[in-house]
Design an enzyme around this catalytic site. Structure first.
Site, PDB file in Angstrom:
ATOM      1  CG  ASP A   1      -9.470  -8.409   2.882  1.00  2.69           C
ATOM      2  OD1 ASP A   1      -8.345  -8.885   3.027  1.00  2.69           O
ATOM      3  OD2 ASP A   1     -10.143  -8.547   1.836  1.00  2.69           O
TER       4      ASP A   1
ATOM      5  CG  ASP B   1      -3.981  -3.967   4.617  1.00  3.75           C
ATOM      6  OD1 ASP B   1      -4.068  -4.215   3.394  1.00  3.75           O
ATOM      7  OD2 ASP B   1      -3.806  -4.846   5.487  1.00  3.75           O
TER       8      ASP B   1
ATOM      9  CB  CYS C   1      10.136   9.604  16.484  1.00  2.00           C
ATOM     10  SG  CYS C   1       8.376   9.202  16.669  1.00  2.00           S
TER      11      CYS C   1
ATOM     12  CB  CYS D   1       5.504   9.201  18.802  1.00  2.00           C
ATOM     13  SG  CYS D   1       6.518   7.979  19.642  1.00  2.00           S
TER      14      CYS D   1
ATOM     15  CB  CYS E   1      10.191   9.224  20.522  1.00  2.00           C
ATOM     16  SG  CYS E   1      10.279   7.716  19.539  1.00  2.00           S
TER      17      CYS E   1
ATOM     18  CG  HIS F   1       8.067   4.467  17.707  1.00  2.00           C
ATOM     19  ND1 HIS F   1       8.559   5.742  17.431  1.00  2.00           N
ATOM     20  CD2 HIS F   1       8.671   3.632  16.838  1.00  2.00           C
ATOM     21  CE1 HIS F   1       9.447   5.676  16.465  1.00  2.00           C
ATOM     22  NE2 HIS F   1       9.532   4.404  16.076  1.00  2.00           N
TER      23      HIS F   1
HETATM   24  C1  LIG Z   1      -0.178  -9.690   4.153  1.00  4.03           C
HETATM   25  N1  LIG Z   1      -0.309  -9.848   2.742  1.00  4.03           N
HETATM   26  C2  LIG Z   1      -1.536  -9.824   2.133  1.00  4.03           C
HETATM   27  N2  LIG Z   1      -1.698 -10.080   0.840  1.00  4.03           N
HETATM   28  C3  LIG Z   1      -3.023  -9.999   0.604  1.00  4.03           C
HETATM   29  C4  LIG Z   1      -3.751 -10.238  -0.552  1.00  4.03           C
HETATM   30  C5  LIG Z   1      -5.124 -10.142  -0.515  1.00  4.03           C
HETATM   31  C6  LIG Z   1      -5.795  -9.803   0.680  1.00  4.03           C
HETATM   32  C7  LIG Z   1      -5.058  -9.554   1.842  1.00  4.03           C
HETATM   33  C8  LIG Z   1      -3.678  -9.659   1.796  1.00  4.03           C
HETATM   34  N3  LIG Z   1      -2.708  -9.538   2.762  1.00  4.03           N
HETATM   35  N4  LIG Z   1      -7.154  -9.772   0.711  1.00  4.03           N
HETATM   36  C9  LIG Z   1      -7.891 -10.174  -0.324  1.00  4.03           C
HETATM   37  N5  LIG Z   1      -9.255 -10.205  -0.248  1.00  4.03           N
HETATM   38  N6  LIG Z   1      -7.318 -10.567  -1.484  1.00  4.03           N
HETATM   39  C10 LIG Z   1      -5.922 -10.403  -1.717  1.00  4.03           C
HETATM   40 ZN   LIG Z   2       8.384   7.646  18.323  1.00  3.96          ZN
END
Ligand SMILES: CNc1nc2cc3c(cc2[nH]1)N=C(N)NC3
Ligand SMILES: [Zn+2]
Length: 366
Positions: free
Chosen positions: A89, A262, A300, A302, A305, A331
């Site tokens: 990111d 993510d 599960c 894993c 578990c 887990h």
């Molecule tokens: C946890 N929520 C979340 N909303 C996001 C929104 C963005 C992001 C990371 C985020 N994480 N990274 C960016 N570069 N832009 C938008």
């Molecule tokens: Zn598990």
């Protein structure tokens, strides 16, 4: 970067994504490895669960250990010892959420480090250069993360700047070894979101993310914007919903056509004792587990578990043992990996709608 659709059911699709350091199948979940490690686990364990794409952050890596060290190591993959795919990111969100944002200028963002208060400056061009020089497989562009709530005017100006930065990011590219993803902004305003999509898809990005969600807006708003935007993004490129989410959020977004996710939840919740199970979340701290010698999730398979009971995990947590975090994370990340695997199989088998309904009935039914 190559993206090939393998199967489609409504807007939901399963695809294979080929990057510089290997390939992954989508829909996929990316474990968060902010500082170059998934907290509590070795890469051997992360890979063993079936993950082949992890997320790190330019903001954090830039501050520690810094570009010079990562380059001297021969790039991020060799520095952290992960030979799968890495997405970073851009820092846009992290500066807003972690760093002390100083100033947003047309040129870029000025911020103070949350580590030592030192002053720094990210331009869209610098972020692309940083991602290419550390050799990640997918780089997110620098965007202006519109907070929630934001007025229409604010969201409009913020989205327009994100578009100008997106153009500058494309122009700053020097290699196709690092795929570059654009980020759709526009707050919760449908016309701004659609305008952003219209302009962004004119640029030669390798994939597109929906940003500015999962930032405190009501769930229904997140679903509304996701259902509006996802199907309008190019069908032949990956769609990534940033920061999402719970198993329910992921199923809703896959149904809307999202491919990549993510979220810190499976790892962060594990460290505070919240476990995801097929019958919803449980908190291992609860007194009712004191003599409960059953596994966290009987369905599960894993390592946690198969070998340990709720009572034991509760004891580890209450005693502040390191293994509490390790076993809970094993887990939770296994649960997410299994969920994504079953989603991919369901789409390929043409029964995703039924799978989603059955999973949620059980998960919500408790
Ligand atoms: C946890 N929520 C979340 N909303 C996001 C929104 C963005 C992001 C990371 C985020 N994480 N990274 C960016 N570069 N832009 C938008
Ligand atoms: Zn598990």
């Amino acid at each position: 970067m190559k993206f090939r659709i393998l199967a489609q059911e409504g807007f939901a699709r399963s695809a294979s994504f080929m990057g510089t350091h290997g390939q992954t199948e989508t829909p996929c979940f990316m474990p968060v490895g902010t500082l170059g490690a998934v907290k509590g686990l070795t890469w051997e364990q992360v890979k063993g669960m079936g993950y082949s794409l992890v997320l790190a952050n330019v903001y954090h890596l830039y501050l520690r250990p810094g570009l010079e060290v990562i380059e001297a190591a021969g790039g991020l993959h060799s520095f952290i010892g992960w030979n799968g795919l890495i997405l970073t990111d851009s820092g846009g969100f992290q500066v807003f959420s972690l760093g002390r944002l100083m100033k947003i200028k047309e040129e870029g963002i000025e911020f103070r480090s949350h580590v030592d208060g030192s002053k720094h400056f990210f331009s869209p061009e610098f972020v692309v250069e940083f991602e290419e020089r550390i050799g990640v497989d997918i780089g997110m562009v620098l965007d202006e993360c519109t907070p929630y709530p934001a007025t229409y005017e604010y969201a409009k100006h913020s989205m327009e700047r994100t578009l100008r930065w997106a153009k500058r990011s494309i122009e700053a590219r020097t290699t196709d070894k690092t795929a570059l993803f654009g980020i759709v902004q526009g707050g919760v305003y449908e016309d701004l979101r659609l305008k952003c999509v219209e302009e962004l898809v004119k640029l030669p990005f390798d994939g597109f993310a929906i940003g500015g969600l999962s930032v405190g807006e009501p769930k229904e708003e997140m679903y509304r914007i996701t259902r509006l935007v996802a199907p309008k993004l190019p069908p032949d490129k990956p769609r990534y919903l940033m920061g999402v989410g719970t198993p329910e959020d992921i199923l809703e977004a896959v149904e809307a056509g999202v491919d990549m996710f993510d979220c810190v939840m499976p790892t962060r919740n594990a460290r505070n004792g919240t476990l995801f199970t097929s019958r919803g979340k449980i908190n291992i701290k609860a007194a009712k587990y004191r003599k409960d010698f059953s596994p966290p999730d009987p369905e599960c398979d894993c390592y946690t578990c198969r070998n340990f009971s709720k009572a034991y995990l509760r004891h580890l947590y209450a005693s502040g043992e390191m293994n509490a975090s390790i076993l809970n994370t094993i887990h939770n990340l296994h649960f997410y990996a299994k969920l994504m695997e079953r989603i991919r199989e369901a789409i390929k088998g043409g029964y995703f709608t039924e799978f989603k309904r059955e999973f949620l009935a059980k998960y919500r039914g408790g």
